[in-house]
Design a protein around this motif. Structure first.
Motif, PDB file in Angstrom:
ATOM      1  N   PRO A 132      39.105  63.026  60.224  1.00 16.88           N
ATOM      2  CA  PRO A 132      38.281  63.674  61.257  1.00 16.88           C
ATOM      3  C   PRO A 132      37.166  62.806  61.819  1.00 16.88           C
ATOM      4  O   PRO A 132      36.664  63.075  62.913  1.00 16.88           O
ATOM      5  CB  PRO A 132      37.700  64.899  60.536  1.00 16.88           C
ATOM      6  N   PHE A 133      36.736  61.778  61.059  1.00 21.74           N
ATOM      7  CA  PHE A 133      35.596  60.993  61.584  1.00 21.74           C
ATOM      8  C   PHE A 133      35.609  59.519  61.227  1.00 21.74           C
ATOM      9  O   PHE A 133      34.983  58.731  61.927  1.00 21.74           O
ATOM     10  CB  PHE A 133      34.273  61.617  61.111  1.00 21.74           C
ATOM     11  N   ASP A 134      36.296  59.114  60.176  1.00 22.67           N
ATOM     12  CA  ASP A 134      36.110  57.748  59.673  1.00 22.67           C
ATOM     13  C   ASP A 134      37.225  56.802  60.139  1.00 22.67           C
ATOM     14  O   ASP A 134      38.118  56.451  59.367  1.00 22.67           O
ATOM     15  CB  ASP A 134      36.030  57.782  58.133  1.00 22.67           C
ATOM     16  N   SER A 173      35.748  70.974  71.502  1.00 22.68           N
ATOM     17  CA  SER A 173      34.668  70.086  71.018  1.00 22.68           C
ATOM     18  C   SER A 173      34.950  68.646  71.429  1.00 22.68           C
ATOM     19  O   SER A 173      36.061  68.311  71.866  1.00 22.68           O
ATOM     20  CB  SER A 173      34.541  70.159  69.493  1.00 22.68           C
ATOM     21  N   PHE A 174      33.933  67.804  71.234  1.00 21.21           N
ATOM     22  CA  PHE A 174      34.044  66.368  71.546  1.00 21.21           C
ATOM     23  C   PHE A 174      35.165  65.680  70.804  1.00 21.21           C
ATOM     24  O   PHE A 174      35.591  64.589  71.186  1.00 21.21           O
ATOM     25  CB  PHE A 174      32.716  65.657  71.183  1.00 21.21           C
ATOM     26  N   LYS A 175      35.641  66.298  69.714  1.00 16.71           N
ATOM     27  CA  LYS A 175      36.588  65.628  68.809  1.00 16.71           C
ATOM     28  C   LYS A 175      37.838  65.120  69.524  1.00 16.71           C
ATOM     29  O   LYS A 175      38.445  64.133  69.107  1.00 16.71           O
ATOM     30  CB  LYS A 175      37.017  66.583  67.696  1.00 16.71           C
ATOM     31  N   ILE A 176      38.221  65.781  70.593  1.00 15.86           N
ATOM     32  CA  ILE A 176      39.454  65.394  71.292  1.00 15.86           C
ATOM     33  C   ILE A 176      39.356  63.962  71.824  1.00 15.86           C
ATOM     34  O   ILE A 176      40.374  63.271  71.957  1.00 15.86           O
ATOM     35  CB  ILE A 176      39.788  66.396  72.430  1.00 15.86           C
ATOM     36  N   CYS A 188      28.041  69.472  71.160  1.00 16.35           N
ATOM     37  CA  CYS A 188      29.341  69.108  70.552  1.00 16.35           C
ATOM     38  C   CYS A 188      30.322  70.270  70.566  1.00 16.35           C
ATOM     39  O   CYS A 188      31.522  70.052  70.506  1.00 16.35           O
ATOM     40  CB  CYS A 188      29.149  68.522  69.175  1.00 16.35           C
ATOM     41  N   GLY A 189      29.822  71.506  70.643  1.00 10.63           N
ATOM     42  CA  GLY A 189      30.714  72.663  70.831  1.00 10.63           C
ATOM     43  C   GLY A 189      31.201  73.243  69.519  1.00 10.63           C
ATOM     44  O   GLY A 189      30.417  73.520  68.618  1.00 10.63           O
ATOM     45  N   GLY A 190      32.522  73.395  69.408  1.00 13.16           N
ATOM     46  CA  GLY A 190      33.120  73.915  68.184  1.00 13.16           C
ATOM     47  C   GLY A 190      33.848  75.228  68.389  1.00 13.16           C
ATOM     48  O   GLY A 190      33.420  76.083  69.166  1.00 13.16           O
ATOM     49  N   CYS A 191      34.977  75.351  67.672  1.00  7.92           N
ATOM     50  CA  CYS A 191      35.840  76.540  67.796  1.00  7.92           C
ATOM     51  C   CYS A 191      35.655  77.532  66.662  1.00  7.92           C
ATOM     52  O   CYS A 191      36.239  78.607  66.685  1.00  7.92           O
ATOM     53  CB  CYS A 191      37.305  76.108  67.761  1.00  7.92           C
TER      54      CYS A 191
HETATM   55  N1  PLV Z   1      33.710  68.407  62.295  1.00  6.29           N
HETATM   56  C1  PLV Z   1      34.828  67.835  61.556  1.00  6.29           C
HETATM   57  C2  PLV Z   1      34.503  67.513  60.153  1.00  6.29           C
HETATM   58  O1  PLV Z   1      34.327  68.641  59.361  1.00  6.29           O
HETATM   59  C3  PLV Z   1      36.043  68.716  61.692  1.00  6.29           C
HETATM   60  O2  PLV Z   1      37.038  68.443  61.088  1.00  6.29           O
HETATM   61  O3  PLV Z   1      36.016  69.677  62.426  1.00  6.29           O
HETATM   62  N2  PLV Z   1      30.017  69.127  65.707  1.00  6.29           N
HETATM   63  C4  PLV Z   1      31.183  69.768  65.542  1.00  6.29           C
HETATM   64  C5  PLV Z   1      31.460  70.978  66.359  1.00  6.29           C
HETATM   65  C6  PLV Z   1      32.121  69.272  64.623  1.00  6.29           C
HETATM   66  O4  PLV Z   1      33.282  69.888  64.466  1.00  6.29           O
HETATM   67  C7  PLV Z   1      31.800  68.125  63.842  1.00  6.29           C
HETATM   68  C8  PLV Z   1      32.767  67.547  62.865  1.00  6.29           C
HETATM   69  C9  PLV Z   1      30.561  67.500  64.071  1.00  6.29           C
HETATM   70  C10 PLV Z   1      29.695  68.035  65.012  1.00  6.29           C
HETATM   71  C11 PLV Z   1      30.138  66.263  63.349  1.00  6.29           C
HETATM   72  O5  PLV Z   1      30.926  65.178  63.701  1.00  6.29           O
HETATM   73  P1  PLV Z   1      31.136  63.949  62.747  1.00  6.29           P
HETATM   74  O6  PLV Z   1      31.898  64.417  61.556  1.00  6.29           O
HETATM   75  O7  PLV Z   1      31.882  62.984  63.575  1.00  6.29           O
HETATM   76  O8  PLV Z   1      29.787  63.489  62.348  1.00  6.29           O
HETATM   77  C12 PLV Z   1      33.990  68.390  58.020  1.00  6.29           C
END
Ligand code: PLV
Length: 335
Positions: free
Chosen positions: A131-133, A37-40, A303-306
């Protein structure tokens, strides 16, 4: 950002989605990231910045932030503990462990796991990876807009950016990315699912609200409260953020249709964004005059996701079908 953990993801034109919406759809394929996912982008950047002062990291997550933290810390050779709630599918534990993380399941929703992460920061002196803030997470996420702009070239500017909102980190990063490339006049369509709609509920209330519970199956969107910066951006005049909510059924339908159209499996969290096209949210916004009738190309952030696999997808489908049938029975009984 000299050395980084994310990759420059493909930007694909989707013929099927373009046909649905009546304008060209470009997909920023963040599902291709090494962590899924984009999170990286943001988490990798934050971990890099914290590395020199850290003896270990602790990340609270719905799954994907944890996957990003586990991946980045494994590459850096620093230990990571990832705290996830019981609502995260169990197979994700193995995926996280395969990335070398120590995994703990705490509470029912992300907010519970996060409270424990903050406790570990105090008691064990671990570095906290939210995770986001965090501004550094937003800075890391912003790179995806610069990449998309570079790939599209100077002659193409999107008519809107479509993305999902959980805690709002992606939203903040994209706003900053739009600023960086001079696209602040491009509206953002911020998608949530009903039952994980903390931004939409806050905007309706005119103040930041905390949801009582996460009732949506899009658990990765399951923060009960959106971060203050995302709320602030959503109300500011400098950028147009259109907050929209779809049902779990619509998000699931979008996941399935996308799987058929693009041969790519994504999470419900991502399905929320895709539903803006497949469930005609974009069309409605055009009809309401909130988006122009002649719309420039859409930039859709995949955004993907695992937290998904074939078995989980079919279980989810059954669960939502049961919920729908139960809902009809309940309505009948009330009448
Ligand atoms: N997921 C966070 C928060 O979860 C996590 O810890 O995985 N799309 C995907 C695939 C995500 O995993 C997330 C966030 C989002 C969208 C939304 O991103 P955000 O939190 O930056 O708005 C509780």
């Amino acid at each position: 950002m000299a050395e980084h953990f994310h990759i420059n993801t493909p930007l694909l034109e989707s013929a099927a989605m373009s046909k649905h919406v009546g304008t060209t759809v470009y997909l920023k394929m963040e599902n291709c990231q090494p962590s899924g996912s984009f999170k990286i982008r943001g988490i990798g950047y934050l971990c890099q910045q914290l590395k020199s002062q850290s003896k270990g990291f602790v990340c609270s997550s719905g799954g994907n932030a944890g996957m990003a933290a586990a991946y980045a810390t494994r590459k850096m050779g620093v230990p990571a503990t990832v705290l996830i709630p019981s609502s995260t599918p169990h197979f994700v534990v193995q995926r996280l462990e395969d990335q070398g993380a120590l995994v703990k399941i705490v509470g029912k929703v992300w907010d519970d796991a996060n409270a424990e992460a903050l406790r570990l920061v105090e008691t064990e002196g671990l570095s906290y990876v939210p995770p986001f803030d965090h501004p550094l997470i937003w800075k890391g996420h912003s790179s995806l807009v610069a990449e998309a702009a570079a790939t599209l070239g100077p002659n193409v500017k999107p008519g809107a950016v479509l993305l999902s909102v959980g805690g709002g980190g992606l939203l903040c990063g994209v706003v900053q990315g739009l600023k960086d490339v001079g696209w602040m006049d491009v509206p953002i369509i911020a998608m949530e699912t009903l039952g994980a709609d903390c931004l939409n509920a806050s905007l309706k209330a005119g103040r930041m609200v905390t949801l009582d519970d996460i009732t949506s199956e899009a658990k990765s969107l399951g923060a009960k409260r959106v971060c203050a910066k995302a709320f602030e951006y959503s109300r500011s005049q400098e950028v147009t953020i259109i907050s929209e909510v779809v049902t779990d059924q619509q998000a699931l339908h979008a996941v399935e249709t996308f799987l058929d159209d693009q041969r790519v499996l994504v999470e419900m969290a991502c399905g929320a964004t895709l539903a803006a096209v497949y469930s005609r949210v974009v069309h409605r916004l055009q009809a309401e005059g909130r988006l122009p009738a002649r719309l420039r190309p859409l930039l859709v952030i995949v955004c993907g996701g695992c937290n998904v696999n074939a078995e989980q997808l079919s279980q989810l489908k059954q669960k939502l079908q049961k919920k729908a049938i139960f809902g009809v029975h309940q309505k009948n009984a009330e009448q």
